[in-house]
Design an enzyme around this catalytic site. Structure first.
Site, PDB file in Angstrom:
ATOM      1  N   ASP A 459     -37.709 -12.739  24.989  1.00 48.08           N
ATOM      2  CA  ASP A 459     -36.286 -12.866  25.264  1.00 48.08           C
ATOM      3  C   ASP A 459     -35.914 -14.338  25.207  1.00 48.08           C
ATOM      4  OD1 ASP A 459     -38.026 -12.109  27.785  1.00 48.08           O
ATOM      5  OD2 ASP A 459     -36.590 -13.600  28.481  1.00 48.08           O
ATOM      6  N   GLU A 654     -42.831 -24.590  30.584  1.00 40.14           N
ATOM      7  CA  GLU A 654     -42.972 -23.211  30.106  1.00 40.14           C
ATOM      8  C   GLU A 654     -43.154 -23.110  28.593  1.00 40.14           C
ATOM      9  OE1 GLU A 654     -39.170 -21.380  30.236  1.00 40.14           O
ATOM     10  OE2 GLU A 654     -39.938 -19.340  30.418  1.00 40.14           O
TER      11      GLU A 654
HETATM   12  O1  LIG Z   1     -34.386 -14.371  33.373  1.00 38.31           O
HETATM   13  C1  LIG Z   1     -34.353 -14.159  32.013  1.00 38.31           C
HETATM   14  C2  LIG Z   1     -35.604 -13.502  31.497  1.00 38.31           C
HETATM   15  O2  LIG Z   1     -36.716 -14.180  32.022  1.00 38.31           O
HETATM   16  C3  LIG Z   1     -37.996 -13.664  31.796  1.00 38.31           C
HETATM   17  O3  LIG Z   1     -38.450 -14.026  30.505  1.00 38.31           O
HETATM   18  C4  LIG Z   1     -39.095 -15.254  30.338  1.00 38.31           C
HETATM   19  O4  LIG Z   1     -40.011 -15.554  31.392  1.00 38.31           O
HETATM   20  C5  LIG Z   1     -41.072 -14.618  31.601  1.00 38.31           C
HETATM   21  C6  LIG Z   1     -41.935 -15.187  32.684  1.00 38.31           C
HETATM   22  O5  LIG Z   1     -42.591 -16.335  32.281  1.00 38.31           O
HETATM   23  C7  LIG Z   1     -41.847 -14.365  30.320  1.00 38.31           C
HETATM   24  O6  LIG Z   1     -42.696 -13.273  30.510  1.00 38.31           O
HETATM   25  C8  LIG Z   1     -40.911 -14.060  29.152  1.00 38.31           C
HETATM   26  O7  LIG Z   1     -41.673 -14.010  27.981  1.00 38.31           O
HETATM   27  C9  LIG Z   1     -39.879 -15.169  29.050  1.00 38.31           C
HETATM   28  O8  LIG Z   1     -39.050 -14.958  27.951  1.00 38.31           O
HETATM   29  C10 LIG Z   1     -38.088 -12.151  31.955  1.00 38.31           C
HETATM   30  O9  LIG Z   1     -39.330 -11.658  31.492  1.00 38.31           O
HETATM   31  C11 LIG Z   1     -36.973 -11.449  31.257  1.00 38.31           C
HETATM   32  O10 LIG Z   1     -37.058 -10.065  31.446  1.00 38.31           O
HETATM   33  C12 LIG Z   1     -35.668 -12.009  31.823  1.00 38.31           C
HETATM   34  O11 LIG Z   1     -34.606 -11.324  31.305  1.00 38.31           O
END
Ligand SMILES: OC[C@H]1O[C@H](O[C@H]2O[C@H](CO)[C@@H](O)[C@H](O)[C@H]2O)[C@H](O)[C@@H](O)[C@@H]1O
Ligand SMILES: [Ca+2]
Length: 728
Positions: A459, A654
């Site tokens: 995302d 990140e």
């Molecule tokens: O809050 C927005 C989105 O955040 C997350 O996605 C991002 O962080 C995660 C944790 O590190 C990671 O797994 C993911 O790949 C990143 O893009 C979350 O997973 C999303 O569902 C959320 O909408």
């Protein structure tokens, strides 16, 4: 101008005398600045000035410090030098003269003199020595910030700690500090920490935890905690037995944490208690246990000897599959209907390899495998994710309305025309749309795909926007192929080719082999492009192959889907399109298209690079024997992380912009970068980046490690004739 950083770093691997605890300059901050090492008690009250330090910018020297300097005696410098430092005073003068942009960090963007003088311990603080350059000064800032955290007024700091080889320092911090800072348990002692959610915009201040109905003991435990610790402001609720999309939507008004596994333990008096099974969170705004992040974190943890944590995360996944029906995107109510890329079999097998001689290890593997099979059948091979026509699977979670956890403005541009159409504010329209008071089929479709994008972990990206739920992606199907081959192998080798499930059904390897063969054939037909030597996603609705070139194509190598010939073609033709100076980009430049006012940058597109992409690509290259390419891309990525760490006050973020030579940690897309918020010292890094560093180092020979420690740019490193040694 002094050099940015010294090239003669001290290597942490140079072991200090084990018998002399005081002589180990590289122990973690907790021990280094513990009460036992407090020197203030050993000093008389009149000795304060001997601890003074000075920022050596001429006019900024106080008369007192000048005086001290004049009185400096000659130190013999046979022993490693130690500095005697007044923490508060030195911090103040250091920031005053060196943090010129006043962001509580010392970076290459600060324009101070880049020199400070500290008094040596052997001269009682009188003899001054210079520390020079961004890296040493920022290490001093970090050390003093930590010393202050631990309540120290005066400290003795070993010069080697300030000069430490950056590769050794970062790896040491990851191993000894960052993992602990990212570790959570859901129990009374830390509930306030884990309940905290900066993504929660509901406006309520209550901490809420939801417990699955059958976990009565957990429910009672949390109710007791709420009663005994009123400051937790904790509300405990049972989850309904059937979790519907309406319930999840309504829960956005009262979001909360979802319970994870608990275990029994005996305290010192022999009394039995419950405690949460530990896990690692990604960091920054992500303060909960994530699906695929946990896998990558576990790989790093295993390298660092933290088997307990990696195992704990597998146990928590088993709990999630048992009670929530899937491995969750993460354990908050708003993630309840979404999963993330499935990686449980590989994770469980790797943990098992570490514990196989322990009692209960086979039972652990059995339970993990049963959970993975349940997930395989009911999540990935069932409607709506399974596509019967191709035999392939898609990210396609259920849900209603607009995801609440994104940054507040994320959907504003999309929703503006609807706000104008209905003359509503963003909040009013969100409420009207979520509760179906207005009907907007275009948005229904948009959010079906958006949910799928989030389930994919990517995302967001232009690869997946508005189409994701229809795509049989190369990523998901590679991961499922890995499930099939892993399960087949474990059933055959560990369970004598007969694994009896809790419901009495029997699993054998043959059926899983057949499934894997069928998936490989389908991927060859639908995903593989012979002409372009790459795997693309396949659109099951329009029945055509996509054109976006994504780093997820490497996953076909990681999982073993590729034939040796396909791997060779892919590496020859496609790898160069992903390989840039700083590592492997998430998508090729060609695939990005035009980014502008109406097409803002997306974080999972070119030119950004992410740890999970690097790690799976590395193991993929290794699997097919491409070790030179492997070492090259490993070097690039580790260089990106090391350089940012050295030049920007120990930052670990990140994701990185792999084309930015000076400040790759700056990524301005969507919610921004996580890990940037440093007040003096970075405390946790970022979960999967920490892991990628530890994994990457296992592929480095000493030549690479030395070059990284000196921050040698990849282009220079590779052009050096010594680079022939890279493969040695
Ligand atoms: O809050 C927005 C989105 O955040 C997350 O996605 C991002 O962080 C995660 C944790 O590190 C990671 O797994 C993911 O790949 C990143 O893009 C979350 O997973 C999303 O569902 C959320 O909408
Ligand atoms: Ca600064």
């Amino acid at each position: 101008m002094p050099p940015k950083f010294s090239s003669h770093y001290v290597d942490t691997n140079e072991k200090p005398n084990e018998n002399d605890r005081d002589s180990d300059p590289f122990v973690n901050a907790k021990s280094y600045y513990s009460k036992d090492t407090d020197i203030s008690t050993r000093l008389g009250s009149g000795r304060g000035r001997t601890l003074s330090t000075s920022a050596e910018s001429g006019s900024s020297l106080t008369p007192e410090l000048k005086n001290i300097r004049r009185r400096g005696s000659l130190d013999e410098h046979k022993e490693p030098r130690k500095f005697l430092v007044d923490v508060e005073k030195t911090l103040h003068s250091l920031l005053e003269s060196e943090d010129t942009d006043r962001n509580m960090q010392i970076t290459i963007e600060d324009t101070g003199p880049k020199v400070v003088s500290l008094g040596s311990a052997s001269s009682g603080g009188y003899r001054l020595y210079e520390l020079r350059g961004t890296y040493q000064l920022s290490n001093l800032l970090q050390e003093l910030t930590l010393a202050k955290d631990f309540g120290r007024r005066y400290v003795m700091i070993d010069e080697r700690r300030l000069n430490e080889n950056p590769v050794s320092r970062l790896s040491r911090l990851i191993k000894g500090t960052f993992w602990d800072a990212l570790t959570r348990r859901i129990d009374a002692s830390t509930l306030d920490v884990i309940c905290h959610d900066t993504k929660d915009r509901s406006g309520h201040s209550v901490n809420r935890i939801y417990v699955p109905k059958p976990e009565k003991e957990q429910y009672e435990y949390y109710c007791r905690a709420a009663k005994e610790r009123p400051y937790l402001n904790l509300q405990v609720e049972y989850l309904p037995e059937a979790i519907t999309k309406e319930w999840v939507r309504d829960a956005n008004q009262k979001p909360g944490l979802l319970a994870l596994a608990m275990e029994r333990y005996k305290d010192d008096e022999g009394e039995t208690h419950l405690r949460g099974v530990p896990f690692v969170v990604p960091g920054g705004r992500f303060n909960e246990m994530y699906g695929w992040d946990s896998y990558f974190e576990a790989l790093g943890l295993l390298i660092d000897g933290r088997v307990d944590l990696a195992k704990g995360m597998v146990e928590n996944f088993i709990f999630e599959i048992t009670y929530y029906g899937k491995i969750l995107n993460a354990n908050r109510t708003y993630y309840l209907l979404r999963s993330q890329p499935p990686l449980l079999t590989d994770m469980a097998i790797r943990v098992y390899e570490h514990i196989k001689n322990e009692e209960g290890s086979k039972d652990f593997l059995y339970r993990a495998l049963c959970a993975a099979m349940k997930e395989y059948y009911t999540v990935w091979m069932s409607s709506p994710r399974y596509d019967t026509k191709t035999g392939l699977s898609r990210y396609r979670p259920d849900g209603l309305g607009i995801p609440p956890e994104t940054e507040a403005s994320h959907f504003e541009q999309l929703l503006r025309p609807y706000m104008e159409k209905y003359n509503m504010t963003l909040d009013e329209f969100t409420e009207a749309y979520n509760y179906q008071k207005v009907q907007e089929p275009f948005l229904d479709d948009y959010f079906l795909h958006d949910r799928a994008v989030r389930e994919s972990g990517h995302d967001t990206t232009y690869r997946l926007e508005k189409v994701c739920a229809d795509l049989a992606t190369v990523d998901l199907n590679s991961l499922l192929y890995k499930y099939e081959t892993d399960i087949s192998r474990v059933v055959l080798e560990i369970f004598n080719d007969k694994l009896v499930l809790p419901d009495g059904n029997v699993e054998t390897s043959a059926i899983w082999d057949r499934r894997a063969r069928a998936r490989r054939a389908a991927m060859e037909k639908y995903n593989w492009s012979e002409a372009e030597s790459i795997w693309y996603d396949y659109d099951t609705k329009f029945e055509k192959r996509g054109t976006y070139q994504s780093a997820t194509a490497f996953w076909a190598l990681w999982a073993g889907v590729a034939t040796p010939r396909q791997a060779a073609r892919f590496i020859e033709v496609s790898l160069p399109k992903f390989e840039v100076s700083g590592g492997i980009v998430a998508g090729t430049k060609e695939s990005l298209g035009q980014v502008g006012l109406h097409n803002p940058s997306r974080q999972w597109d070119y030119p950004n690079g992410w740890s999970p992409q690097q790690i799976l690509a590395w193991y993929g290259l290794l699997r097919y024997g491409y070790e030179d390419e492997l070492r090259r891309v490993v070097y690039r990525w580790l260089y990106t992380i090391t350089k940012s760490f050295v030049d920007f006050n120990g930052v670990v973020v990140e994701k990185y912009d792999l084309t930015r030579a000076v400040d790759p940690h700056r990524v301005e897309a969507e919610y921004g970068n996580q890990g940037l918020d440093i007040q003096g010292v970075a405390r946790e890094g970022f979960g999967w980046v920490n892991a990628s560093y530890e994994i990457g180092l296992t592929f480095c020979n000493s030549h690479m490690r030395r070059a990284l420690g000196a921050c040698t740019e990849p282009a220079i490193f590779f052009s050096d004739k010594k680079q022939q040694e890279i493969g040695s």
